[in-house]
Write a protein that holds these residues in place. Structure first.
Motif: not given
Ligand code: HEM
Ligand SMILES: *[C@@H]1O[C@H](CO)[C@@H](O)[C@H](O)[C@H]1NC(C)=O
Ligand SMILES: *[C@@H]1O[C@H](CO)[C@@H](O)[C@H](O)[C@H]1NC(C)=O
Ligand SMILES: *[C@@H]1O[C@H](CO)[C@@H](O)[C@H](O)[C@H]1NC(C)=O
Ligand SMILES: *[C@@H]1O[C@H](CO)[C@@H](O)[C@H](O)[C@H]1NC(C)=O
Length: 318
Positions: A67-74, A85-90, A156-164, A169-174
């Motif tokens: 869902c966090f990467v361009n919507g819930c679209d599988g 190039t998929g998102e599995k290596m993000a 988008a996967a690298n940029a949108s999914i929050p990192a630990p 404030s950065a988590i809230i922005s994501k």
């Protein structure tokens, strides 16, 4: 004047009819198209959790990472190929996202019953709900009718999914970038009441953070040395890892959040402290807020109507 105003209203009505009749998710979407679909997903999920308890956590996380990467679209399910190039290596997924074989199994069971009908994106939404419910958490009605993307985005996967490593404030922005509120974020983070994280994700927390319980940090250091053993696992909720409950928040009050990002939600000075305390004292409010926020997350930029496709194989576009 009057007629252009009427035209304007008519346009609005047509636009909203589209939203209601064609563009919105419906819990009954498969009622006539594939009446057994929901029970097939549920029994497949339960069978998989009985084989390996952790898979419930992994399936819940896949829906989030979808869902966090361009919507819930599988999109998270698409494999890399020479031309794609998929998102599995993000960064958030590599060596981390799991459950893909279980999704394949669910999809195969559905294809046997009604070929080409149930989307991979809907499978993820249902599997997340069924996992939480089976592990003792809340249940909710899943809106259905999502369609699958023909594209993926590692950027988008690298940029949108929050990192630990992020601060509050950065988590809230994501989350805000996805249309989710501070409360949605705190409720959804309660997902870390189940599942595991790798040493590489909590190393700097146990060696460098100050707001961590000393004996808790010490107990993790043998599994997670200063270098090496990156893939060693620790329970996200050390108290009740296989049970979906509110111990995640109780742990935070004791400075026993596993990830740096977890403890950001409660520091005695965080603006989200009050929500953590609320979910500690009122588990039923955690459950109802969690369910509400999962429904909201499950609607992020969904493809409906004739957009996208229903993939035959979740790993590749038709
Ligand atoms: C608030 C921001 C969040 C951050 C920074 C975050 C980060 C992480 C990290 C680093 C891991 C461990 C991954 C690994 O070690 O390979 C993890 C695991 C997990 N996350 Fe999150 N997460 C967040 C929010 C969420 C949300 C919203 C959900 C679900 C709705 C979720 C569900 C899970 C689950 C269930 C696991 C365990 C998966 C397993 O054991 O396979 N997380 N998360
Ligand atoms: C993914 O993980 C593998 C195994 O650790 C590693 O060799 C590879 O470089 C990683 N790929 C990316 C894109 O980070
Ligand atoms: C995404 O992250 C992976 C792993 O860190 C990296 O190898 C890749 O270059 C990144 N790609 C983009 C487009 O950000
Ligand atoms: C949080 O992190 C961001 C960068 O990720 C930084 O700009 C900001 O100053 C940090 N905020 C606080 C309160 O530390
Ligand atoms: C802890 O912080 C220091 C100084 O920033 C850094 O050099 C070191 O690599 C960090 N250690 C870990 C385990 O992250």
């Amino acid at each position: 004047m009057a007629s252009s105003y009427n035209l304007f209203c008519l346009t609005l009505i047509i636009a909203s009819v589209c939203t209601v009749a064609h563009c919105k998710l419906s819990p009954n979407y498969y009622s006539s198209k594939c009446p057994k679909s929901l029970s097939i997903v549920k029994s497949s999920v339960i069978a998989a959790i009985k084989k390996e308890t952790r898979i419930g956590a992994s399936l819940l996380r896949l829906h989030f990472h979808d869902c966090f990467v361009n919507g819930c679209d599988g999109s998270v399910l698409l494999d890399d190929t020479a031309k794609f190039t998929g998102e599995k290596m993000a960064a958030p997924n590599n060596n981390s996202a799991r459950g893909f074989n279980v999704v394949d199994k669910i999809k195969a069971n559905l294809e046997k019953e009604c070929p080409g009908v149930v989307s991979c994106a809907d499978i993820l939404a249902l599997a997340a709900r069924d996992s939480v419910e089976y592990l003792g958490g809340p249940s909710w009605t899943v809106g259905l009718g999502r369609r699958d993307s023909t594209t993926a985005s590692i950027a988008a996967a690298n940029a949108s999914i929050p990192a630990p490593s992020l601060n509050l404030s950065a988590i809230i922005s994501k989350f805000k970038a996805q249309g989710l509120s501070v409360k949605d974020m705190v409720a959804l983070a309660g997902s870390h009441t189940i599942g595991f994280a790798r040493c590489v994700q909590f190393r700097s927390r146990i060696y460098n953070d100050s707001n961590i319980d000393a004996s808790f940090a010490k107990s993790l250091k043998s599994k997670c040395p200063k270098s090496g053993s990156d893939n060693n696992l620790a329970k996200l909720d050390a108290v009740s890892q296989t049970h979906f409950d509110n111990f995640y928040y109780k742990n935070l009050l004791e400075k026993k959040g596993l990830l740096h990002s977890d403890q950001e939600l409660y520091k005695g000075s965080s603006k989200t402290d009050y929500l953590v305390r609320r979910y500690v004292s009122k588990p039923s409010e955690f459950f109802s807020d969690f369910a509400e926020s999962m429904i909201k997350m499950g609607k992020i930029k969904v493809l409906t109507g004739s957009k996208g496709e229903v993939r035959i194989n979740c790993r590749k576009v038709n």
